[in-house]
Structures are given as structure tokens and as C-alpha cells.
Design a protein around this motif. Structure first.
Motif, PDB file in Angstrom:
ATOM      1  N   SER A   1     -18.781  16.015 -47.217  1.00 57.94           N
ATOM      2  CA  SER A   1     -17.966  15.480 -48.293  1.00 57.94           C
ATOM      3  C   SER A   1     -16.605  14.589 -47.576  1.00 57.94           C
ATOM      4  CB  SER A   1     -17.499  16.369 -49.535  1.00 57.94           C
ATOM      5  OG  SER A   1     -16.492  17.135 -48.844  1.00 57.94           O
ATOM      6  N   ASN A   2     -16.738  14.451 -46.435  1.00 56.14           N
ATOM      7  CA  ASN A   2     -15.543  13.794 -45.808  1.00 56.14           C
ATOM      8  C   ASN A   2     -16.242  12.160 -45.544  1.00 56.14           C
ATOM      9  OD1 ASN A   2     -14.144  15.600 -45.283  1.00 56.14           O
ATOM     10  ND2 ASN A   2     -14.777  16.564 -43.595  1.00 56.14           N
ATOM     11  N   LEU A   3     -15.403  11.321 -45.771  1.00 56.31           N
ATOM     12  CA  LEU A   3     -15.990   9.838 -45.642  1.00 56.31           C
ATOM     13  C   LEU A   3     -15.917   9.269 -44.281  1.00 56.31           C
ATOM     14  CD1 LEU A   3     -14.444   8.842 -49.015  1.00 56.31           C
ATOM     15  CD2 LEU A   3     -16.804   9.161 -48.502  1.00 56.31           C
ATOM     16  N   ARG A   4     -16.728   8.715 -43.669  1.00 57.90           N
ATOM     17  CA  ARG A   4     -16.641   8.087 -42.303  1.00 57.90           C
ATOM     18  C   ARG A   4     -16.821   6.645 -42.237  1.00 57.90           C
ATOM     19  NH1 ARG A   4     -17.229  12.204 -38.346  1.00 57.90           N
ATOM     20  NH2 ARG A   4     -17.559  14.314 -39.297  1.00 57.90           N
ATOM     21  N   TYR A   5     -15.896   5.987 -41.696  1.00 54.83           N
ATOM     22  CA  TYR A   5     -15.906   4.614 -41.527  1.00 54.83           C
ATOM     23  C   TYR A   5     -15.885   3.869 -40.139  1.00 54.83           C
ATOM     24  CZ  TYR A   5     -14.671   5.006 -46.613  1.00 54.83           C
ATOM     25  OH  TYR A   5     -14.839   5.074 -47.905  1.00 54.83           O
ATOM     26  N   LYS A   6     -16.500   2.802 -39.978  1.00 54.91           N
ATOM     27  CA  LYS A   6     -16.600   2.317 -38.699  1.00 54.91           C
ATOM     28  C   LYS A   6     -15.973   0.998 -38.467  1.00 54.91           C
ATOM     29  CE  LYS A   6     -19.979  -0.002 -35.687  1.00 54.91           C
ATOM     30  NZ  LYS A   6     -21.299  -0.099 -35.533  1.00 54.91           N
ATOM     31  N   TYR A   7     -15.139   0.526 -37.673  1.00 57.63           N
ATOM     32  CA  TYR A   7     -14.347  -0.640 -37.814  1.00 57.63           C
ATOM     33  C   TYR A   7     -14.498  -1.197 -36.289  1.00 57.63           C
ATOM     34  CZ  TYR A   7     -10.436   1.576 -35.485  1.00 57.63           C
ATOM     35  OH  TYR A   7      -9.523   2.217 -34.400  1.00 57.63           O
ATOM     36  N   ILE A   8     -14.591  -2.550 -36.187  1.00 59.68           N
ATOM     37  CA  ILE A   8     -14.665  -3.488 -35.094  1.00 59.68           C
ATOM     38  C   ILE A   8     -13.336  -4.237 -35.230  1.00 59.68           C
ATOM     39  CG2 ILE A   8     -15.784  -5.108 -33.896  1.00 59.68           C
ATOM     40  CD1 ILE A   8     -18.512  -3.981 -35.088  1.00 59.68           C
ATOM     41  N   CYS A   9     -12.843  -4.271 -34.235  1.00 65.90           N
ATOM     42  CA  CYS A   9     -11.343  -5.048 -34.031  1.00 65.90           C
ATOM     43  C   CYS A   9     -11.437  -5.873 -33.019  1.00 65.90           C
ATOM     44  CB  CYS A   9     -10.087  -4.105 -34.064  1.00 65.90           C
ATOM     45  SG  CYS A   9      -8.490  -4.888 -34.043  1.00 65.90           S
ATOM     46  N   ARG A  10     -11.557  -7.057 -32.956  1.00 68.29           N
ATOM     47  CA  ARG A  10     -11.799  -8.076 -31.718  1.00 68.29           C
ATOM     48  C   ARG A  10     -12.698  -7.402 -30.774  1.00 68.29           C
ATOM     49  NH1 ARG A  10      -6.735  -7.888 -34.078  1.00 68.29           N
ATOM     50  NH2 ARG A  10      -5.949  -6.341 -32.471  1.00 68.29           N
ATOM     51  N   GLY A  11     -13.752  -6.905 -31.002  1.00 67.72           N
ATOM     52  CA  GLY A  11     -14.742  -6.208 -30.055  1.00 67.72           C
ATOM     53  C   GLY A  11     -14.460  -4.476 -29.706  1.00 67.72           C
ATOM     54  N   TYR A  12     -13.367  -4.238 -30.068  1.00 71.53           N
ATOM     55  CA  TYR A  12     -13.337  -2.693 -29.994  1.00 71.53           C
ATOM     56  C   TYR A  12     -13.872  -2.084 -31.102  1.00 71.53           C
ATOM     57  CZ  TYR A  12     -10.547   1.617 -29.886  1.00 71.53           C
ATOM     58  OH  TYR A  12     -10.204   2.957 -29.936  1.00 71.53           O
ATOM     59  N   GLU A  13     -14.684  -0.955 -30.870  1.00 68.52           N
ATOM     60  CA  GLU A  13     -15.281  -0.391 -31.933  1.00 68.52           C
ATOM     61  C   GLU A  13     -14.759   1.039 -32.041  1.00 68.52           C
ATOM     62  OE1 GLU A  13     -19.514  -0.647 -32.150  1.00 68.52           O
ATOM     63  OE2 GLU A  13     -19.513  -2.571 -31.289  1.00 68.52           O
TER      64      GLU A  13
END
Length: 136
Positions: free
Chosen positions: A98-110
Motif C-alpha cells: 500500500s505504498n506508492l512508488r514513483y519513478k522520475y527522470i530528470c535530465r537523464g538522471y533516473e
């Protein structure tokens, strides 16, 4: 230095320039990008419940909810614009325990981050209080 090594070094330096860690402001924007749609949903759900109720002041409560929704929507629009300008993409990854996981990509950094449901709920209520200050 051989031409191959020189080219590889230049390519590596270019990639490092393109790939940079997000700033504190950008991390907060990423968090807002995730939380604000949740907050909009909460306000909308409550507004619909009030509309169906027999409260004598329901019209006032619905108008208040609309004002809060407008402020949240404006903030979300600004956050989306900021993320787009800074080439940051955010996506939902998965839900575990029940924890939400998100992925982000910031100018090539993941990277990934986790929102613990109870912490997110507390943060949402805090923000709702902040938005209700617009009504004063």
C-alpha cells in the motif's frame, strides 16, 4: 591521447552535463506533481457528497470546494509547466504494501521515490489546510 579516447572523453563530459541531479525545488515539484491530483480527487469526492446531502448550507460548501479546486488546479498547472521546462518526467511505478512508488527522470538522471500512504495522507490534510487559508 588517441582520437578515440578524446572522443569518448568528450562524449562522457557531454552526458554528465546533460545528466544532473534534481534540485530541492525540483524534488518538491515532483512531490507536488504526485500529491496535488490526489488532493483534487479528495476535494471532488467530498464536494459530490455534499451536493447529494440535505445540508442547508451545501451551496456555500460546494462553492468553497470549487474555489479550493481552482487554486489546486492552478498550482498543478504551474508544476506541470515547471517540470516540462526542466525536462523532468514522473510516472507511477508500482504499489507495494500500500505504498506508492514513483519513478522520475530528470535530465537523464533516473531515480525512484516512495510515498508511504499514512505520510501522504497527513501531507494532503496539511495542504488542504493551506488551501483553506485562501478563504479568509
Amino acid at each position: 591521447m588517441s582520437p578515440e579516447h578524446n572522443a569518448a572523453l568528450q562524449q562522457s563530459q557531454q552526458q554528465q552535463t546533460k545528466t544532473s541531479l534534481p534540485t530541492k525545488e525540483e524534488l518538491e515539484a515532483i512531490r507536488d506533481f504526485v500529491l496535488l491530483p490526489m488532493l483534487l480527487s479528495i476535494v471532488e469526492k467530498n464536494k459530490q457528497e455534499i451536493e447529494r446531502s440535505s445540508y442547508s448550507m451545501r451551496t456555500i460548501f460546494v462553492k468553497t470546494a470549487n474555489i479550493i479546486q481552482n487554486h489546486i488546479s492552478n498550482d498543478l498547472h504551474a508544476i506541470r509547466k515547471l517540470l516540462k521546462e526542466r525536462n523532468i518526467k514522473v510516472s507511477e511505478d508500482e504499489m507495494i504494501d500500500s505504498n506508492l512508488r514513483y519513478k522520475y527522470i530528470c535530465r537523464g538522471y533516473e531515480d525512484k521515490f516512495v510515498l508511504i500512504r499514512d505520510v501522504a495522507r497527513a501531507e494532503l490534510m496539511k495542504r488542504l489546510g493551506k488551501y483553506s487559508e485562501f478563504l479568509k
